[in-house]
Design an enzyme around this catalytic site. Structure first.
Site, PDB file in Angstrom:
ATOM      1  N   ASN A 290       4.273  36.436 -28.656  1.00  0.00           N
ATOM      2  CA  ASN A 290       4.353  35.868 -29.890  1.00  0.00           C
ATOM      3  C   ASN A 290       5.098  34.684 -30.109  1.00  0.00           C
ATOM      4  OD1 ASN A 290       7.127  36.472 -29.324  1.00  0.00           O
ATOM      5  ND2 ASN A 290       7.557  37.016 -31.470  1.00  0.00           N
ATOM      6  N   CYS A 292       7.780  33.029 -30.797  1.00  0.00           N
ATOM      7  CA  CYS A 292       9.210  32.546 -30.034  1.00  0.00           C
ATOM      8  C   CYS A 292       9.378  33.385 -28.715  1.00  0.00           C
ATOM      9  CB  CYS A 292      10.125  33.181 -30.992  1.00  0.00           C
ATOM     10  SG  CYS A 292      10.368  32.332 -32.521  1.00  0.00           S
ATOM     11  N   GLU A 294       9.695  36.145 -27.387  1.00  0.00           N
ATOM     12  CA  GLU A 294      10.096  37.412 -26.886  1.00  0.00           C
ATOM     13  C   GLU A 294       9.338  38.733 -26.796  1.00  0.00           C
ATOM     14  OE1 GLU A 294      10.151  37.907 -31.379  1.00  0.00           O
ATOM     15  OE2 GLU A 294      10.575  36.190 -29.941  1.00  0.00           O
TER      16      GLU A 294
END
Length: 843
Positions: A290, A292, A294
């Site tokens: 995704n 970001c 993580e």
């Protein structure tokens, strides 16, 4: 809740009518979320209202919050509750459902719901490759990345949050070198984060200093026609692999590290580390995350995220309330599993729902880890802190898995469990292990991983993935956490500006836990106030001798923690997170490329699944500068200690560059040397340095404004003002330049902004107003200077003049300008950007 937290909650999560006014109270908002998530339990024979009350209690007590889309979407017609998606892109222009433009269409629909997307561009043929159907040349992954970026910039994104994107390219793709530098110009690709997908083989080549092949399936081979798989799948299918270029692995690694040192991108994703714990390897290999970084996901998968608030699980006498934490994890896990059913996804992209129900991924994480460490007196980043963080995250993972097993017993395992690592007939899942043996006892209940293994064999498990530590920008602000996600606290004290019905209020923020600790040490109000004023200087107490040494030992903030400690903290937690975690490895302003290189290699060796770095002030550096200029700035030969890896302090591609002509040739040419005057002044956006250079006749000729880090919005506006005024001064005209400058002062003076600085005649209303004050001061001094001497300057010299202010007001100068509140308080953290003044988040 604090007033700020409640304001953020109302602004972000409370539903509004057509007139823009709230149509529900905060309490009604919490009940809307609790009830609509609990409602799916009816199909499992549960008491909906009883469970809704439990969900309402855990939300209003702030012990757990789901991600923002769940707050904004639950019980609404939109009903899209997930924050992050990964979509496949195959080497096809439109026939396949995963083709380039079909995926762009799907992604745009997701963007409209506020969701973020991740993509791997690795399956797209290299730029310049033959396209058989048209006999033309392929655009390549970077070309299509720019197409996607432009399209997303035009999409009207729905909901109350902005969708973000992640672009990933494998380190062996022929176009990877161009990909690494595609965001050197920070304004060229603005709607994407970028990350290089790194393999173990590449890192091994870096370690051994060997060559590295950039390769792709031979697109001219008859076997390639209709192929849409990975490089490994092409090899398995007998498709010839073409080597486009062979490079030195360390040179490519150098390019990646140097660019990350420059502006934080690209990040790095460790593909093999992620796939070693892929719960469903029989379905796909993990290729992307995704936005970001993580959440690793397969094609069309999404994940519903949520975070347990550790700051609401303090025990007495600086202990952890483990039983309360266990109960919160159990209920939160059930909540997130219900979100999987309650989510309406995006009906126009049915693959999203199918993929979600197939694996039933959830991502339970934490926020307020730093708060808990302040409470327990443990220093973030220390060996003890690494163990403490590992023990806390292990406890969360353990109880989440037990709950998921209980849910499987009640309502069945995830449908794709056969062939997964959790297949009851052939369990290949292995209990997680700490990076080093535990030596401390913080009263944590015993953990028996054998019971988890036996439970999986007996009942299966409800969720293919259970834990993720995600960014918590808005929800952490609402929850009142001092430390966002698993990050350290950013600052112990600072000034926050709040707009109260048009009035600018300056509020002093101080860490409540720090104030409490000072009180417990017996400091009275006056002593605490004096200490806090000293801490306000840079947000840290480490250089304030009057702060008790015991407190300085563990009341650390991000800048007090070394990059290596940041990495080791991430790795200690990663050992017990089955997905990944969002964290930024912050470096101080003096960090070298070698420091970043060391962090990357350490993260790989410790088993991290990715790493994001940010060097404080790094955007002050200009990548495309001359080596000579860079050496002058550095005051040396530009070498670094990284000779072993062939890494230089400056980009290998740096070469002689020239300023583009900005205006028509009717402007006056610039002489080789000009005399000038530099003024320094405070503005509502921090200190500004304004240089005014003069030409013949001591006429103003050009203006330079330096007000913030290069690459920030403040710096962009300042540069624009300087360029436009210089343009006006250098135009061929019968009007004297000084008269033109007087007109500029008239146009800029009095322009108001979000807040003012100072009082009376010295009041500065905005950056433009501050500039007008300086220009007016310059014109007055120029007249006096010429009247006294009558002799124009004939050599280049710079005089510094400081303009006094009536009031010495401390300003919140910790980051970039916030697009929502205007404060210079946006910082890089948790792999994204957030505002410490108002809670705005770009996560």
């Amino acid at each position: 809740m604090t007033d700020n937290a409640r304001q953020v909650l109302v602004r972000r999560y409370v539903r509004r009518g057509d007139d823009g006014k709230p149509v529900e109270t905060v309490e009604e908002m919490f009940w809307r979320v609790a009830y609509n998530i609990a409602r799916v339990e009816k199909s499992y024979g549960q008491d909906v209202n009883a469970l809704a009350e439990k969900y309402y209690d855990i939300l209003t007590s702030r012990k757990f919050f789901p991600n923002s889309p769940t707050f904004t979407g639950a019980g609404t017609p939109l009903g899209q509750l997930a924050a992050c998606f990964v979509l496949p892109i195959t080497d096809d222009m439109g026939k396949a459902s995963t083709g380039i433009f079909q995926t762009l269409r799907d992604a745009a629909l997701i963007q409209q719901t506020g969701g973020g997307n991740g993509f791997s561009f690795a399956r797209l043929r290299p730029a310049g490759s033959l396209v058989n159907t048209s006999a033309g040349q392929a655009t390549g992954p970077i070309g299509f990345l720019r197409v996607y970026d432009h399209a997303f910039g035009e999409v009207a994104q729905g909901g109350s949050r902005r969708g973000a994107n992640m672009a990933v390219l494998r380190v062996d793709h022929p176009d990877v070198e161009e990909f690494v530098t595609c965001k050197t110009n920070e304004h060229s690709i603005t709607n994407f984060n970028i990350s290089v997908g790194i393999t173990d083989a590449f890192m091994q080549a870096v370690e051994e200093d060997t060559d590295w092949d950039l390769r792709f399936p031979d697109v001219t081979s008859p076997k390639y026609k209709g192929f849409s798989g990975t490089l490994e799948e092409a090899e398995a299918a007998g498709i010839p692999i073409r080597v486009y270029k062979t490079v030195r692995a360390r040179d490519l690694f150098n390019k990646i590290v140097t660019q990350a040192h420059h502006n934080g991108e690209p990040g790095v994703l460790f593909l093999d580390a992620a796939n070693r714990t892929n719960p469903v390897p029989h379905l796909y290999k993990l290729e992307a995350t995704n936005p970001c970084g993580e959440q690793w996901l397969g094609p069309y998968e999404n994940c519903c995220l949520g975070s347990v608030n550790l700051s609401e699980h303090f025990g007495p006498d600086h202990t952890v309330d483990w039983e309360s934490l266990r109960q919160s994890v159990v209920l939160s896990t059930r909540f997130l599993d219900d979100v999987v059913d309650a989510n309406l996804y995006v009906p126009a992209v049915p693959q999203l729902r199918e993929a979600a129900l197939r694996a039933r991924r959830i991502g339970l994480g934490v926020m307020g880890l730093a708060d808990l460490m302040y409470h327990t007196g443990i220093r973030y980043g220390s060996i003890e802190g690494q163990e403490f963080a590992a023990q806390v995250i292990e406890f969360v993972r353990y109880n989440a898995m037990l709950t998921s097993i209980d849910l499987a017993k009640e309502r069945g395992s995830f449908p794709a469990i056969a062939g997964s690592i959790y297949d009851p007939d052939n369990v290949t899942w292995q209990p997680p292990q700490p990076l080093f043996a535990y030596t401390h006892d913080w009263g944590r209940p015993a953990i028996d991983w054998t019971s988890v293994s036996e439970g999986i064999k007996a009942h299966g498990i409800r969720n293919a993935a259970q834990t993720t530590i995600a960014p918590t920008g808005t929800i952490a602000t609402v929850a009142g956490c001092e430390g966002y996600g698993c990050e350290p606290v950013f600052a112990l004290a600072y000034i926050r500006h709040v707009n109260d019905n048009g009035k600018d209020l300056q509020l002093t923020y101080t860490s409540p836990l720090f104030e409490k600790a000072l009180t417990e040490f017996g400091l009275d109000d006056d002593e605490r106030k004096a200490l806090i004023e000293q801490v306000m200087a840079d947000g840290s107490c480490q250089h304030v001798d009057a702060v008790p040494e015991e407190l300085r030992d563990y009341f650390v903030v991000s800048q007090d923690i070394t990059a290596e400690e940041h990495v080791r903290m991430q790795a200690a937690m990663q050992a017990f997170v089955d997905n990944s975690l969002s964290k930024t490895i912050n470096f101080n302003a003096g960090a070298t490329v070698d420091d970043v290189s060391t962090a990357y290699r350490l993260a790989w060796k410790l088993g991290c699944k990715g790493i994001t770095v940010y060097v404080t002030g790094s955007r002050e550096q200009v990548v495309l500068e001359t080596l000579a200029t860079a050496e002058k700035k550095k005051g040396g030969n530009g070498a670094t200690p990284a000779a072993e890896y062939g890494i230089s302090q400056h980009p290998a591609e740096a070469e002689e560059t020239h300023q583009l002509m900005m205006w028509s040739e009717v402007r006056k040419p610039r002489p080789r040397a000009l005399p000038g005057y530099t003024f320094s002044t405070e503005t509502p956006l921090g200190k500004a340095f304004i240089t005014i250079n003069e030409n013949g006749g001591s006429q103003p000729f050009e203006i330079f404004i330096n007000s913030a880090k290069a690459g920030s919005e403040t710096a962009a506006v300042s540069e624009a003002l300087g360029r436009l005024i210089s343009f006006i001064l250098r135009l061929s005209s019968t009007v004297e330049p000084k008269e033109r400058l007087k007109e500029v002062v008239k146009q800029l003076a009095g322009i108001g902004g979000g807040r003012s600085l100072g009082f009376g005649p010295n009041r500065i209303r905005s950056m433009p107003d501050g500039l007008a004050h300086v220009l007016e001061e310059y014109l007055a001094q120029r007249e006096e200077r010429l009247a006294n001497s009558g002799i124009p300057h004939t050599h280049a010299e710079v005089h510094e003049i400081s303009i006094p202010m009536v009031a010495d007001q401390p300003l919140l100068k910790i980051g970039d300008l916030c697009p929502e509140c205007g404060e210079a308080a946006v910082i890089n953290e948790e792999g994204c950007r957030k505002c410490y003044a108002c809670g705005y988040s770009e996560c």
